[in-house]
Design a protein around this motif. Structure first.
Motif: not given
Length: 477
Positions: A187-191, A196-201, A242-249, A267-275
């Motif tokens: 559970l800790r690892a899943a959190a 990553v996606p929550l920060a991107a959101g 932060a890395l997820g945000i950088a990928a989006c930015a 570009q969306g597909a690339i970021v999706f894979v990166a996330l």
């Protein structure tokens, strides 16, 4: 009756997420359905519970204050200038009261209360993930963004600031779960991965309020759970985020929807894979940190916080909201950077300052009872110094002063203080349980002070569940 209680608790925890997919529960039909369901759950929970109401003074004070606040809103509809919107305000308050009673009765056992954090965090992850999927994979997940969003992430709640605040709440809860060594390692690892996606959101909502409230929530979390394990978990979650945000930015097609439709899809597909890759990385790093904890190769004790640390943290949290207001005093009231641009994060300009000034003037003219539910919308049209349309004062406290006067404001303050005292009581004897809800409630309270979160049930019900859980656990041993 345990299976019935489990189902009831699951429905309560899933409720805010379900409402998120109905425009956040803002409109009449979804709100009425939620109201009926909340009171049905409350009736079942009260019937099955040995102690259906909180037994602590703080819990009873909070319940009485919320009931009084709801009753005062209902009474104010008799002098409100707009009967339809006033009725909607009354329905929202009744919804929150029913949900509060259901939570206070259903989540008294510690095992049930421990399920609240992962349940709400999972809901925020699902909602934010759906919004991101529509942006990153538009050819697969089809969404219709509102025109007023100007490219900011607003689905499925349909309001970008609420989307950012919900993602921030989920991120704080995930950070707490990742740093709680009483939780299962998986559970800790899943959190950590969900961070990553929550920060991107949070980033793609371009909500300055959500970002500021997130900073406050993390500060409070580290003071409420002052351990090296929690600090390291926060570092893992925030760095991966932060890395997820950088990928989006890095991609204009994702950041501000620039370019052709084909370019945005690529570009969306690339970021999706990166996330996805970053989520796996965060989970792996979290598991590595857990093995280090078990091996005893790192410091596992408490952070050496001085006694004045909570006071300093409280001052810093208040400054996060107050300082921008003071800096922006006398500047342009219009938001200088509109839409999906990172330039918004470097600006403090906003039309909210004019809303707040009008709300204070209305409160001064109607000090005791206010102008009635939803009356700010009418007063704004009479007094507004700018042409912006506004229905709400974008501040729970100031709108309460304007619409419900000192009576309503006193009831609201009693509610907030009672929840804070209950949180302190629970933290004294069970800090592991209280740390996450305290941090998340701080985030919500700050964001509600500068936006209209109270009118967005999918967001405020998260706070109601967290507060109700703390009050349910605050009864004397």
């Amino acid at each position: 009756m345990r299976p019935v209680l489990r189902v009831l608790r699951a429905v309560i925890l899933a409720g805010p997420s379900a409402l998120a997919f109905a425009s956040g529960g803002y409109f009449d039909r979804a709100r009425l359905v939620a109201l009926i369901v909340a009171w049905a759950l409350a009736a079942v929970a009260v019937g099955l519970s040995d102690t259906p109401l909180p037994r602590s003074r703080e819990g009873l004070a909070a319940l009485g204050a919320l009931a009084g606040y709801t009753g005062w809103i209902a009474l104010s509809t008799t002098w409100a200038p707009l009967k339809g919107p006033a009725g909607a305000d009354m329905e929202r308050a009744i919804l929150y009261l029913g949900a509060f009673i259901a939570v206070a009765a259903a989540f008294q056992p510690r095992s049930a209360a421990r399920a609240v954090e992962p349940g709400l965090a999972a809901g925020a992850f699902v909602v934010t993930g759906y919004g991101l999927a529509g942006r990153l994979l538009p050819g697969i997940v089809h969404q219709h963004a509102t025109a007023s969003s100007a490219g900011r992430l607003d689905q499925p709640l349909t309001y970008w600031n609420a989307t950012g605040a919900l993602a921030a709440l989920g991120l704080v809860l995930c950070t707490r779960i990742a740093g709680d060594n009483d939780r299962r390692g998986e559970l800790r690892a899943a959190a950590a991965a969900a961070a990553v996606p929550l920060a991107a959101g949070v980033y793609l909502s371009f909500s300055r309020g959500a970002l500021a409230a997130l900073a406050a929530g993390i500060i409070v979390l580290l003071v409420a759970a002052p351990s090296w394990i929690q600090l390291r978990a926060a570092a893992i979650c925030l760095e991966a985020g932060a890395l997820g945000i950088a990928a989006c930015a890095a991609f204009g097609g994702v950041r501000d929807l620039a370019g052709s439709a084909h370019a945005r899809e690529l570009q969306g597909a690339i970021v999706f894979v990166a996330l996805l890759a970053l989520m796996v990385l965060a989970a792996v790093v979290s598991r590595w940190a857990q093995r280090a904890e078990r091996a005893g190769t790192t410091r596992l004790g408490l952070l050496p916080l001085p006694r004045w640390a909570p006071i300093a943290a409280a001052g810093l949290v208040v400054a996060i909201v107050v300082v921008p207001v003071l800096v922006a005093k006398g500047t342009s009231t219009a938001t200088p950077q509109f839409g999906e641009t990172a330039g918004r994060f470097s600006s403090v300009g906003s039309n909210r300052y004019e809303y707040w000034k009008v709300a204070l003037k209305v409160a001064a003219d109607h000090p005791l009872a206010g102008v009635g539910a939803s009356g700010f919308a009418v007063e704004w049209l009479k007094r507004r110094p700018i042409t912006d349309a506004a229905r709400d004062a974008h501040s729970l406290e100031l709108e309460t002063l304007a619409e419900y006067g000192l009576v309503g404001f006193a009831l609201l303050c009693t509610l907030l203080v009672a929840v804070a005292l209950a949180a302190r009581r629970v933290h004294r004897y069970d800090p592991g349980l209280a740390a996450g809800p305290i941090a998340a409630l701080t985030l919500w309270a700050l964001h509600a002070a500068i936006d209209w979160d109270w009118e967005m049930p999918a967001l405020t019900l998260v706070a109601v569940v967290l507060a109700g859980t703390l009050l349910a656990r605050s009864q004397p041993a």
